[in-house]
Design a protein around this motif. Structure first.
Motif, PDB file in Angstrom:
ATOM      1  N   PHE A 112       2.540  -8.666   7.884  1.00 48.67           N
ATOM      2  CA  PHE A 112       2.635  -8.732   6.422  1.00 48.67           C
ATOM      3  C   PHE A 112       1.598  -7.818   5.774  1.00 48.67           C
ATOM      4  N   ALA A 113       0.389  -7.760   6.357  1.00 52.07           N
ATOM      5  CA  ALA A 113      -0.661  -6.892   5.812  1.00 52.07           C
ATOM      6  C   ALA A 113      -0.240  -5.431   5.879  1.00 52.07           C
ATOM      7  N   ILE A 114       0.462  -5.047   6.949  1.00 55.95           N
ATOM      8  CA  ILE A 114       0.944  -3.666   7.082  1.00 55.95           C
ATOM      9  C   ILE A 114       1.952  -3.350   5.975  1.00 55.95           C
ATOM     10  N   LEU A 115       2.907  -4.242   5.785  1.00 57.75           N
ATOM     11  CA  LEU A 115       3.906  -4.038   4.735  1.00 57.75           C
ATOM     12  C   LEU A 115       3.251  -3.964   3.363  1.00 57.75           C
ATOM     13  N   LYS A 116       2.300  -4.859   3.108  1.00 52.73           N
ATOM     14  CA  LYS A 116       1.615  -4.893   1.813  1.00 52.73           C
ATOM     15  C   LYS A 116       0.834  -3.609   1.582  1.00 52.73           C
ATOM     16  N   ARG A 117       0.176  -3.098   2.628  1.00 46.82           N
ATOM     17  CA  ARG A 117      -0.597  -1.869   2.487  1.00 46.82           C
ATOM     18  C   ARG A 117       0.308  -0.689   2.157  1.00 46.82           C
ATOM     19  N   TYR A 118       1.449  -0.586   2.861  1.00 47.47           N
ATOM     20  CA  TYR A 118       2.396   0.495   2.570  1.00 47.47           C
ATOM     21  C   TYR A 118       2.970   0.364   1.159  1.00 47.47           C
ATOM     22  N   SER A 119       3.182  -0.861   0.728  1.00 43.89           N
ATOM     23  CA  SER A 119       3.693  -1.077  -0.620  1.00 43.89           C
ATOM     24  C   SER A 119       2.703  -0.578  -1.658  1.00 43.89           C
ATOM     25  N   GLN A 120       1.431  -0.885  -1.464  1.00 42.71           N
ATOM     26  CA  GLN A 120       0.394  -0.472  -2.412  1.00 42.71           C
ATOM     27  C   GLN A 120       0.143   1.025  -2.352  1.00 42.71           C
ATOM     28  N   ASP A 121       0.080   1.576  -1.124  1.00 45.13           N
ATOM     29  CA  ASP A 121      -0.233   2.998  -0.969  1.00 45.13           C
ATOM     30  C   ASP A 121       0.864   3.896  -1.530  1.00 45.13           C
ATOM     31  N   THR A 122       2.118   3.451  -1.443  1.00 52.95           N
ATOM     32  CA  THR A 122       3.247   4.275  -1.907  1.00 52.95           C
ATOM     33  C   THR A 122       3.759   3.839  -3.276  1.00 52.95           C
ATOM     34  N   ASN A 123       3.093   2.808  -3.875  1.00 52.62           N
ATOM     35  CA  ASN A 123       3.518   2.293  -5.179  1.00 52.62           C
ATOM     36  C   ASN A 123       5.005   1.922  -5.151  1.00 52.62           C
ATOM     37  N   THR A 124       5.386   1.230  -4.073  1.00 48.58           N
ATOM     38  CA  THR A 124       6.764   0.811  -3.862  1.00 48.58           C
ATOM     39  C   THR A 124       6.810  -0.705  -3.752  1.00 48.58           C
TER      40      THR A 124
ATOM     41  N   ARG B 137      14.198   1.752  10.575  1.00 51.12           N
ATOM     42  CA  ARG B 137      13.269   1.395  11.660  1.00 51.12           C
ATOM     43  C   ARG B 137      11.980   2.230  11.584  1.00 51.12           C
ATOM     44  N   ARG B 138      11.695   2.726  10.378  1.00 51.67           N
ATOM     45  CA  ARG B 138      10.474   3.514  10.162  1.00 51.67           C
ATOM     46  C   ARG B 138       9.846   3.097   8.844  1.00 51.67           C
ATOM     47  N   LEU B 139       8.525   3.133   8.799  1.00 52.18           N
ATOM     48  CA  LEU B 139       7.815   2.881   7.553  1.00 52.18           C
ATOM     49  C   LEU B 139       7.810   4.132   6.699  1.00 52.18           C
ATOM     50  N   PRO B 140       7.680   3.983   5.367  1.00 52.45           N
ATOM     51  CA  PRO B 140       7.629   5.159   4.492  1.00 52.45           C
ATOM     52  C   PRO B 140       6.421   6.028   4.828  1.00 52.45           C
ATOM     53  N   HIS B 141       6.543   7.325   4.537  1.00 54.64           N
ATOM     54  CA  HIS B 141       5.430   8.238   4.768  1.00 54.64           C
ATOM     55  C   HIS B 141       4.305   7.929   3.807  1.00 54.64           C
TER      56      HIS B 141
END
Length: 244
Positions: free
Chosen positions: A215-227, A240-244
């Motif tokens: 969950f922390a990984i998803l949350k970090r990507y959400s914050q970093d990409t403003n998504t 099957r890949r996280l956003p850049h």
């Protein structure tokens, strides 16, 4: 058709107020059930305008809903004239609909030919063939959710009985719209939770992390990409890949 009734719509015949109190009460009891069974917001407001068209002395009807962004949306109208009136009024930010939504008040325009409160709006509406307007706010305990707009090609078309019926319809519509919105919000929240859960499962399997870490990984990507977190999860599930 019996005396004191209007043409039926969806199986309902609308009695005129004063002809039968019991008949009017029965119609609105069935209307309440119909609105609450309409499904989503769009289906609910479509039912509202169709009932308004039959139950009231109007030529056109529409519903404008308040949004979080502040600009109302028009999810239902019985005629393109209503959409044009709404859009022109909302673009200018002036007129009875805007004031009704902002101040939670009912506004009656007996004749656009003699209306002086909103002269530009009145001239525009009159050019579309509309002579009288009744705007009734759809309100709940938390505020105004929208406005029911009633329009007639005849001047001074709305009587006290029409106003009374419009207020009853607006009360039923307010609750039905608010309920439909809450249900849609809940459905989106449940859907988002399911997506996040699936995405967490993918990360846990691929990277051998626990649930909190996933969950922390998803949350970090959400914050970093403003998504939005839901969109990050959907992207991971689809690619099957996280956003850049």
């Amino acid at each position: 058709m019996e005396d004191g009734q209007k043409a039926p719509v969806d199986g309902y015949a609308f009695p005129v107020l004063g002809s039968s109190v019991d008949g009017v009460a029965d119609v609105f009891a069935r209307l309440a059930a119909e609105l609450h069974e309409s499904g989503g917001v769009e289906e609910t407001v479509e039912a509202v305008v169709q009932f308004a068209l039959q139950a009231l002395n109007c030529s056109h009807a529409g519903v404008a809903l308040a949004t979080r962004g502040g600009r109302p949306e028009v999810p239902a109208a019985t005629d393109p004239v209503v959409v044009e009136i709404y859009q022109w009024q909302m673009a200018g930010g002036n007129g009875p609909l805007v004031q009704s939504m902002r101040e939670h008040t009912t506004l009656l325009v007996r004749d656009t030919e003699t209306e002086t409160r909103w002269p530009d709006w009145a001239a525009k509406v009159r050019s579309l063939g509309v002579r009288s307007v009744l705007d009734v706010p759809l309100t709940t305990a938390t505020g105004t959710v929208g406005v029911l707009g009633l329009y007639s090609v005849e001047p001074d078309a709305f009587s006290q009985d029409d106003e009374a019926v419009a207020h009853i319809l607006a009360r039923h519509a307010s609750v039905a719209v608010a309920t439909a919105r809450d249900q849609e919000t809940l459905a989106r929240a449940v859907d988002a939770r399911k997506l996040v859960g699936q995405a967490m499962g993918i990360l846990m399997e691929r990277y051998d992390v626990n649930g909190d870490q996933a969950f922390a990984i998803l949350k970090r990507y959400s914050q970093d990409t403003n998504t939005k977190l839901r969109d990050v999860a959907q992207r991971l599930i689809d690619t099957r890949r996280l956003p850049h």
